[in-house]
Design a protein around this motif. Structure first.
Motif, mmCIF file in Angstrom:
data_model
loop_
_atom_site.group_PDB
_atom_site.id
_atom_site.type_symbol
_atom_site.label_atom_id
_atom_site.label_comp_id
_atom_site.label_asym_id
_atom_site.label_seq_id
_atom_site.Cartn_x
_atom_site.Cartn_y
_atom_site.Cartn_z
ATOM 1 N N ALA A 60 13.230 -9.280 -25.572
ATOM 2 C CA ALA A 60 14.559 -9.422 -26.173
ATOM 3 C C ALA A 60 14.914 -10.898 -26.231
ATOM 4 O O ALA A 60 14.532 -11.678 -25.350
ATOM 5 C CB ALA A 60 15.604 -8.661 -25.369
ATOM 6 N N ARG A 61 15.625 -11.261 -27.273
ATOM 7 C CA ARG A 61 16.124 -12.636 -27.413
ATOM 8 C C ARG A 61 17.622 -12.576 -27.647
ATOM 9 O O ARG A 61 18.097 -11.877 -28.536
ATOM 10 C CB ARG A 61 15.429 -13.352 -28.569
ATOM 11 C CG ARG A 61 15.949 -14.760 -28.804
ATOM 12 C CD ARG A 61 15.150 -15.497 -29.858
ATOM 13 N NE ARG A 61 15.766 -16.779 -30.183
ATOM 14 C CZ ARG A 61 15.644 -17.876 -29.464
ATOM 15 N NH1 ARG A 61 14.912 -17.844 -28.356
ATOM 16 N NH2 ARG A 61 16.223 -19.000 -29.827
ATOM 17 N N ALA A 69 18.842 -23.188 -26.741
ATOM 18 C CA ALA A 69 17.620 -22.392 -26.639
ATOM 19 C C ALA A 69 17.872 -20.894 -26.634
ATOM 20 O O ALA A 69 17.020 -20.125 -27.072
ATOM 21 C CB ALA A 69 16.846 -22.783 -25.376
ATOM 22 N N GLY A 70 19.015 -20.454 -26.132
ATOM 23 C CA GLY A 70 19.235 -19.028 -25.983
ATOM 24 C C GLY A 70 18.505 -18.468 -24.775
ATOM 25 O O GLY A 70 17.928 -19.212 -23.962
ATOM 26 N N VAL A 71 18.505 -17.155 -24.658
ATOM 27 C CA VAL A 71 17.854 -16.464 -23.539
ATOM 28 C C VAL A 71 16.746 -15.588 -24.091
ATOM 29 O O VAL A 71 16.964 -14.819 -25.028
ATOM 30 C CB VAL A 71 18.865 -15.615 -22.749
ATOM 31 C CG1 VAL A 71 18.151 -14.741 -21.725
ATOM 32 C CG2 VAL A 71 19.889 -16.504 -22.058
ATOM 33 N N GLU A 72 15.566 -15.702 -23.490
ATOM 34 C CA GLU A 72 14.429 -14.854 -23.862
ATOM 35 C C GLU A 72 13.999 -14.056 -22.640
ATOM 36 O O GLU A 72 13.737 -14.626 -21.581
ATOM 37 C CB GLU A 72 13.263 -15.695 -24.382
ATOM 38 C CG GLU A 72 13.531 -16.343 -25.723
ATOM 39 C CD GLU A 72 12.287 -16.959 -26.314
ATOM 40 O OE1 GLU A 72 11.214 -16.331 -26.222
ATOM 41 O OE2 GLU A 72 12.388 -18.071 -26.861
ATOM 42 N N ILE A 73 13.929 -12.738 -22.825
ATOM 43 C CA ILE A 73 13.558 -11.825 -21.745
ATOM 44 C C ILE A 73 12.349 -11.018 -22.188
ATOM 45 O O ILE A 73 12.305 -10.512 -23.318
ATOM 46 C CB ILE A 73 14.722 -10.872 -21.395
ATOM 47 C CG1 ILE A 73 15.926 -11.668 -20.874
ATOM 48 C CG2 ILE A 73 14.301 -9.848 -20.362
ATOM 49 C CD1 ILE A 73 15.698 -12.358 -19.555
ATOM 50 N N ALA A 74 11.367 -10.910 -21.302
ATOM 51 C CA ALA A 74 10.195 -10.063 -21.554
ATOM 52 C C ALA A 74 9.640 -9.629 -20.211
ATOM 53 O O ALA A 74 9.578 -10.423 -19.265
ATOM 54 C CB ALA A 74 9.131 -10.816 -22.355
#
Length: 673
Positions: A60-61, A69-74
């Protein structure tokens, strides 16, 4: 959104509700509400981790949560392993904390209680971060919230503030190392997502520098020597439920960071990287268990045991990296599987030991083993549960720590015949380190259990001790059941463990057949913990039956009091204390530990030749701290004394500083242009 996404979202919602409860609810209702929210966070993490280990993948981004940059989840199986372990520890520790806070024990203010769910959710999300900025923000959030929890009882004991200062300093040093390493990595890769980092092609020098920085940063969080000095202080001075979370969950994330960067992002790396990891792990394991063996503070003993076990985990990770760099992926996967399994086993028995130690502190008001004793009859359930944890920590058969250390030994023993000088020298030394640490661990936990629980009471507080409340016993019972299950049926973890290893090494991981039966090329080694358990039960039962049969044939005699030479019945002063029990080991390792002794002789006023009192004090300081950190602290204090000289209030001096500083800057720009 799949199960992982919903579980992680639920953890965030539970964290928000926990913070809200800490801010809004009255004092009496806060511990239960915050504890329930923290347990919900842990349960959500357990669900997400199990789902990731079962094969689900989540990405998910969220571009609006962080600027630029935002948040990136994996979450992949490797991250799922650590999320599941963290979630399980959080559930048990949170339920224990609800009972621990009953009756006014361990209650703290709103900021500290609000920090608990933040700490819990940040620990869960660190293994799910999929970009450099997301990882760094969550890592710092975890560090700051854990600092507030460590300082929860700073008004009660001055040592708590000292522990907080050490933790704050070293955790920021570690964060700076991680920040520098990952920023250099992302700059050379042209992107900060983990996908960009995997695709990057860096020079060997840059790769090596980044790995050393990352190892120092993550190793400081795991408590590796010489960056371990915060751990015995912070884990001992924190409230016991927090100690369990720190020692059984947070330190594991240091292991995760090294595996993620070294194996996943870099794809294995050079052999010297992993030789460094193996060496640091071996030194940490030996030094940690030596300090634990001579410690008289129960929680400090457990904290140094954490240093030892993290050292063993890093030893396994280093061995896996060496095997991988030497072209032996099967042995590399086996060593990495042993390291990951020991992460789980250590989380189980260390959470149990810290919660049991917390019950002792709550009942007696002291952590000093020399002042404890006689708890077996006063706290029988806690004694049994502590013994289960001690069995695992000592790596004895029927303990869960035995399984993972045995698997680690198998990976070290079956080295490559043509592996070169490095493997030929390093692996036998690693085997010796594992064997020596296991023996010293037995001595350390025999001391903790025997002196603290089975000896005679040595203080009035110990004699007045009572068993813990049911909520605390239930939480400890769940941890003990998990330890027993891991010890008797580790084969159940084989599929998920293989997926976690495969996600780290990017290879199909089928190294373990049945969990503990090895069938590798030219290697045949089988061990069944369940068979060992049955054999031990049969042997003990047979011996008990034999003794009973023999005793039945002996003519019973009338019991009479024996002659005691006029001394009287034995007292607590005649028993071994923790200090005297450890003295033989202290003498053997005198050059390593460098103990300090102080004998103070007070004569009578009438004559200096007549002794009125002799006071003997022995102390085993942290030699690494004295050798490395004391000079740095002394130099910093000397620099601090220059402050009044440099800043004396003179405007002319301040203008001169600015003028010469500007000249120096212009000179540098002119030379480097």
């Amino acid at each position: 959104m799949n199960v992982i996404g919903w579980a992680l979202a639920g953890a965030c919602v539970a964290a928000g509700s926990g913070v809200l409860a800490a801010v809004v609810l009255p004092r009496r209702a806060r511990p239960a509400a915050v504890g329930a929210a923290t347990a919900a966070i842990g349960l959500s993490g357990l669900v997400a981790g199990i789902a990731a280990l079962s094969g689900q993948v989540f990405q998910a981004r969220l571009p609006g949560l962080l600027p630029l940059a935002g948040v990136e989840i994996a979450l992949d199986p490797l991250g799922g392993w650590f999320v599941a372990v963290t979630g399980g520890v959080l559930v048990a520790a949170a339920l224990y904390g609800i009972g621990y806070a009953g009756g006014g024990h361990g209650q703290s203010g709103r900021p500290v209680q609000a920090a608990l769910p933040v700490f819990a959710v940040s620990m869960l999300l660190v293994p799910a971060a999929a970009s450099v900025s997301t990882l760094l923000v969550l890592w710092e959030l975890m560090a700051v919230s854990s600092l507030l929890l460590i300082l929860a009882e700073h008004r009660a004991r001055p040592a708590v503030a000292d522990a907080g200062r050490w933790y704050a300093a070293l955790t920021q040093v570690g964060f700076a190392a991680i920040l520098l390493g990952l920023v250099v990595y992302a700059a050379r890769a042209g992107g900060e997502s983990f996908a960009d980092l995997r695709a990057a092609h860096l020079s060997p020098a840059v790769r090596g520098a980044v790995f050393v920085l990352v190892l120092a940063g993550f190793g400081s969080k795991a408590g590796l020597v010489p960056l371990h000095v915060w751990l015995p202080r912070a884990h001992a001075e924190a409230p016991s439920p927090v100690s369990a979370m720190l020692s059984a969950a947070m330190v594991n994330l240091g292991v995760y960071g090294v595996i993620r960067v070294g194996f996943d992002l870099f794809g294995g790396g050079s052999r010297w990287w992993w030789l460094l990891v193996l060496t640091v792990g071996a030194v940490s394991a030996l030094y940690g268990i030596l300090q634990a063996a001579v410690a008289a503070d129960l929680k400090r003993l457990l904290a140094y045991s954490t240093v030892e076990n993290m050292g063993l985990v890093f030893l396994g990770v280093g061995a896996a990296g060496i095997f991988n760099a030497s072209g032996a992926p099967t042995l590399a996967a086996l060593a990495l599987a042993a390291a990951l399994l020991h992460v789980l086993n250590h989380a189980g028995f260390k959470a149990l030991l810290f919660t049991a130690a917390g019950s002792v502190v709550r009942a007696t008001g002291t952590r000093d083993l020399d002042a404890l004793g006689g708890l077996r009859s006063r706290m029988p359930v806690t004694t049994i549960l502590f013994a289960v944890g001690a069995l695992g920590a000592a790596a004895l058969p029927l303990g869960n720590g035995f399984v993972s250390e045995w698997l680690l030994l198998q990976s070290l023993v079956h080295t490559l015949p043509a592996g070169g000088v490095v493997i030929a020298v390093a692996m036998p030394l690693a085997v010796a380190v594992v064997a020596l640490t296991a023996g010293l661990a037995v001595a350390a936990f025999v001391k903790a259990l025997g002196v603290g629980f089975f000896a005679r009471p040595r203080s009035d507080a110990t004699e007045a001790a009572r068993e813990s409340p049911p909520a605390m016993l239930v939480a400890m019972g769940v941890l003990a059941a998990a330890c027993v299950g891991l010890a008797l049926a580790p084969a159940a973890l084989a599929p998920v463990l293989s997926r976690a290893v495969g996600a780290a090494t990017h290879t199909p991981a089928t190294v373990v057949d049945g969990g503990v039966s090895l069938r590798l090329a030219g290697i045949a080694s089988t061990m069944s913990p369940l068979v060992i358990a049955v054999a031990v039960v049969v042997a003990v039962g047979g011996c008990a039956l034999l003794v009973r049969l023999v005793a039945g044939r002996v003519t019973r005699r009338r019991a009479v009091a024996l002659w005691d030479c006029g001394v009287g019945p034995p007292t607590a002063r005649m028993q071994y204390t923790a200090t005297s029990f450890a003295e033989p080991l202290q003498r053997v390792f005198d050059d390593v530990l460098a103990p300090e002794t102080d004998v103070d002789i007070t004569p009578h006023a009438e004559s200096a030749y007549l002794v009125a009192r002799v006071a003997y004090q022995a102390r085993v300081p942290d030699r690494v701290e004295h050798a490395l950190y004391a000079p740095v602290i002394t130099a910093a204090r000397r620099l601090g004394r220059l402050g009044p000289v440099l800043a004396n209030g003179s405007v002319h001096r301040y203008l001169a500083y600015g003028f010469f500083g500007m000249c120096a800057l212009l000179l540098v720009l002119a030379v480097t242009r």
